[in-house]
Motif scaffolding. Sequence first.
Motif, PDB file in Angstrom:
ATOM      1  N   ARG A   1       0.534  -4.206   2.425  1.00  0.00           N
ATOM      2  CA  ARG A   1      -0.469  -4.568   1.418  1.00  0.00           C
ATOM      3  C   ARG A   1      -0.115  -4.003   0.035  1.00  0.00           C
ATOM      4  O   ARG A   1       0.641  -3.039  -0.076  1.00  0.00           O
ATOM      5  CB  ARG A   1      -1.857  -4.101   1.856  1.00  0.00           C
ATOM      6  CG  ARG A   1      -2.068  -2.578   1.855  1.00  0.00           C
ATOM      7  CD  ARG A   1      -3.296  -2.227   2.669  1.00  0.00           C
ATOM      8  NE  ARG A   1      -3.614  -0.815   2.651  1.00  0.00           N
ATOM      9  CZ  ARG A   1      -3.008   0.106   3.394  1.00  0.00           C
ATOM     10  NH1 ARG A   1      -2.018  -0.230   4.202  1.00  0.00           N
ATOM     11  NH2 ARG A   1      -3.383   1.373   3.325  1.00  0.00           N
ATOM     12  N   PRO A   2      -0.685  -4.589  -1.016  1.00  0.00           N
ATOM     13  CA  PRO A   2      -0.395  -4.117  -2.374  1.00  0.00           C
ATOM     14  C   PRO A   2      -0.769  -2.649  -2.577  1.00  0.00           C
ATOM     15  O   PRO A   2      -1.690  -2.125  -1.930  1.00  0.00           O
ATOM     16  CB  PRO A   2      -1.269  -5.018  -3.257  1.00  0.00           C
ATOM     17  CG  PRO A   2      -1.517  -6.231  -2.437  1.00  0.00           C
ATOM     18  CD  PRO A   2      -1.572  -5.755  -1.011  1.00  0.00           C
ATOM     19  N   LYS A   3      -0.068  -2.028  -3.497  1.00  0.00           N
ATOM     20  CA  LYS A   3      -0.321  -0.623  -3.843  1.00  0.00           C
ATOM     21  C   LYS A   3      -1.799  -0.434  -4.239  1.00  0.00           C
ATOM     22  O   LYS A   3      -2.433   0.540  -3.850  1.00  0.00           O
ATOM     23  CB  LYS A   3       0.605  -0.239  -5.002  1.00  0.00           C
ATOM     24  CG  LYS A   3       0.504   1.194  -5.459  1.00  0.00           C
ATOM     25  CD  LYS A   3       1.555   1.446  -6.556  1.00  0.00           C
ATOM     26  CE  LYS A   3       1.636   2.908  -6.906  1.00  0.00           C
ATOM     27  NZ  LYS A   3       0.760   3.266  -8.014  1.00  0.00           N
TER      28      LYS A   3
ATOM     29  N   ASP B   1       5.275  -5.221  -4.924  1.00  0.00           N
ATOM     30  CA  ASP B   1       4.298  -5.760  -3.959  1.00  0.00           C
ATOM     31  C   ASP B   1       4.689  -7.183  -3.576  1.00  0.00           C
ATOM     32  O   ASP B   1       4.730  -7.535  -2.393  1.00  0.00           O
ATOM     33  CB  ASP B   1       2.879  -5.802  -4.549  1.00  0.00           C
ATOM     34  CG  ASP B   1       2.246  -4.448  -4.772  1.00  0.00           C
ATOM     35  OD1 ASP B   1       2.607  -3.482  -4.072  1.00  0.00           O
ATOM     36  OD2 ASP B   1       1.361  -4.373  -5.652  1.00  0.00           O
TER      37      ASP B   1
ATOM     38  N   ARG C   1       7.871  -7.250  -1.404  1.00  0.00           N
ATOM     39  CA  ARG C   1       7.626  -6.698  -0.068  1.00  0.00           C
ATOM     40  C   ARG C   1       6.806  -7.657   0.800  1.00  0.00           C
ATOM     41  O   ARG C   1       7.153  -7.932   1.946  1.00  0.00           O
ATOM     42  CB  ARG C   1       6.901  -5.341  -0.206  1.00  0.00           C
ATOM     43  CG  ARG C   1       6.687  -4.589   1.073  1.00  0.00           C
ATOM     44  CD  ARG C   1       6.010  -3.238   0.846  1.00  0.00           C
ATOM     45  NE  ARG C   1       4.676  -3.361   0.242  1.00  0.00           N
ATOM     46  CZ  ARG C   1       4.381  -3.099  -1.025  1.00  0.00           C
ATOM     47  NH1 ARG C   1       5.310  -2.676  -1.868  1.00  0.00           N
ATOM     48  NH2 ARG C   1       3.156  -3.247  -1.483  1.00  0.00           N
ATOM     49  N   ILE C   2       5.742  -8.194   0.237  1.00  0.00           N
ATOM     50  CA  ILE C   2       4.861  -9.091   0.999  1.00  0.00           C
ATOM     51  C   ILE C   2       5.568 -10.421   1.283  1.00  0.00           C
ATOM     52  O   ILE C   2       5.484 -10.945   2.393  1.00  0.00           O
ATOM     53  CB  ILE C   2       3.511  -9.297   0.267  1.00  0.00           C
ATOM     54  CG1 ILE C   2       2.771  -7.956   0.137  1.00  0.00           C
ATOM     55  CG2 ILE C   2       2.645 -10.299   1.021  1.00  0.00           C
ATOM     56  CD1 ILE C   2       1.631  -7.960  -0.869  1.00  0.00           C
TER      57      ILE C   2
ATOM     58  N   CYS D   1      -4.376  -1.929  -3.176  1.00  0.00           N
ATOM     59  CA  CYS D   1      -5.207  -1.889  -1.964  1.00  0.00           C
ATOM     60  C   CYS D   1      -5.036  -0.555  -1.229  1.00  0.00           C
ATOM     61  O   CYS D   1      -6.016   0.014  -0.757  1.00  0.00           O
ATOM     62  CB  CYS D   1      -4.833  -3.029  -1.023  1.00  0.00           C
ATOM     63  SG  CYS D   1      -5.080  -4.665  -1.720  1.00  0.00           S
ATOM     64  N   ARG D   2      -3.804  -0.092  -1.133  1.00  0.00           N
ATOM     65  CA  ARG D   2      -3.544   1.183  -0.445  1.00  0.00           C
ATOM     66  C   ARG D   2      -4.275   2.339  -1.118  1.00  0.00           C
ATOM     67  O   ARG D   2      -4.714   3.259  -0.457  1.00  0.00           O
ATOM     68  CB  ARG D   2      -2.038   1.495  -0.435  1.00  0.00           C
ATOM     69  CG  ARG D   2      -1.270   0.775   0.635  1.00  0.00           C
ATOM     70  CD  ARG D   2       0.095   1.399   0.868  1.00  0.00           C
ATOM     71  NE  ARG D   2       0.877   1.550  -0.351  1.00  0.00           N
ATOM     72  CZ  ARG D   2       1.698   0.636  -0.852  1.00  0.00           C
ATOM     73  NH1 ARG D   2       1.844  -0.505  -0.241  1.00  0.00           N
ATOM     74  NH2 ARG D   2       2.363   0.876  -1.957  1.00  0.00           N
TER      75      ARG D   2
ATOM     76  N   PHE E   1      -1.050  -7.396  -8.208  1.00  0.00           N
ATOM     77  CA  PHE E   1       0.189  -7.430  -7.431  1.00  0.00           C
ATOM     78  C   PHE E   1       1.343  -7.075  -8.354  1.00  0.00           C
ATOM     79  O   PHE E   1       1.600  -7.799  -9.326  1.00  0.00           O
ATOM     80  CB  PHE E   1       0.417  -8.824  -6.842  1.00  0.00           C
ATOM     81  CG  PHE E   1      -0.457  -9.156  -5.674  1.00  0.00           C
ATOM     82  CD1 PHE E   1       0.052  -9.164  -4.388  1.00  0.00           C
ATOM     83  CD2 PHE E   1      -1.787  -9.475  -5.859  1.00  0.00           C
ATOM     84  CE1 PHE E   1      -0.764  -9.483  -3.301  1.00  0.00           C
ATOM     85  CE2 PHE E   1      -2.611  -9.798  -4.783  1.00  0.00           C
ATOM     86  CZ  PHE E   1      -2.090  -9.799  -3.506  1.00  0.00           C
ATOM     87  N   THR E   2       2.020  -5.977  -8.072  1.00  0.00           N
ATOM     88  CA  THR E   2       3.189  -5.590  -8.851  1.00  0.00           C
ATOM     89  C   THR E   2       4.400  -6.365  -8.326  1.00  0.00           C
ATOM     90  O   THR E   2       4.340  -6.965  -7.246  1.00  0.00           O
ATOM     91  CB  THR E   2       3.467  -4.086  -8.707  1.00  0.00           C
ATOM     92  OG1 THR E   2       3.787  -3.815  -7.337  1.00  0.00           O
ATOM     93  CG2 THR E   2       2.269  -3.239  -9.146  1.00  0.00           C
TER      94      THR E   2
END
Length: 165
Positions: free
Chosen positions: A119-121, A69, A72-73, A123-124, A65-66
Motif C-alpha cells: 500500500r502507499p506510504k 508507490d 511498487r503497486i 496509507c502506511r 501516490f508517490t
Amino acid sequence: MDDVLGNLPKLAKEKHNENKKFFAKLKQKPPKDLDYVMQELHEKEFQRTDCLTCANCCKTTGPLFTTPDVERIAKHLRLKPQKFIETYLRIDEDKDYVLQSVPCTFLDAENYCMIYDVRPKACREFPHTDRKKFQQISNLTLKNVAICPAAFNIVEEMKRRVKLK
C-alpha cells in the motif's frame, strides 16, 4: 464505533477552533518530550482501535501516490506503471497522483486492503499521529480528526496530557 463515526465530523467541527489554538501554541513551543508522548498516545489508542471495524479513511479520502508507490503497486499487480496510473489514478490540483474515486478501489467488503503489503506510504503512515515533530503537521491533523476516530481520540488525550504555557 458507528455512532462515534457518525458524529465524528460534527465533533471535529465543534473542537476545530480549540484544536487550532492548541496547535498554534504547540508549534511555537513544543515540549521536549512531544515525540515520546505522541508515540505513547498513538500506541495506546491503536491497542484498542481496530481499523478494520472502521476503514473510514479508505472510504472517504484517497492517499497521495508517490512514484515509488506507483512502481511498487504496479509491479505487485503485474502492470506497467503507466497502465496502473491510467487505470486507477488521476492528477489533482496540487499535481499529485490520487485515486480516481473513493472509496478506495482496493478496499474489499470486509474493510481489508487488497494491496495491504504494498500500500502507499500515505496509507502506511495514516493518521500520522506517531510522526516525529508532530507539531509540524497540525493542518493535516486538523483534517484527520474529522476522518479518523483514533486521531480524534489521540488529539483529545494529547490536549489533556501536554501542558502548554
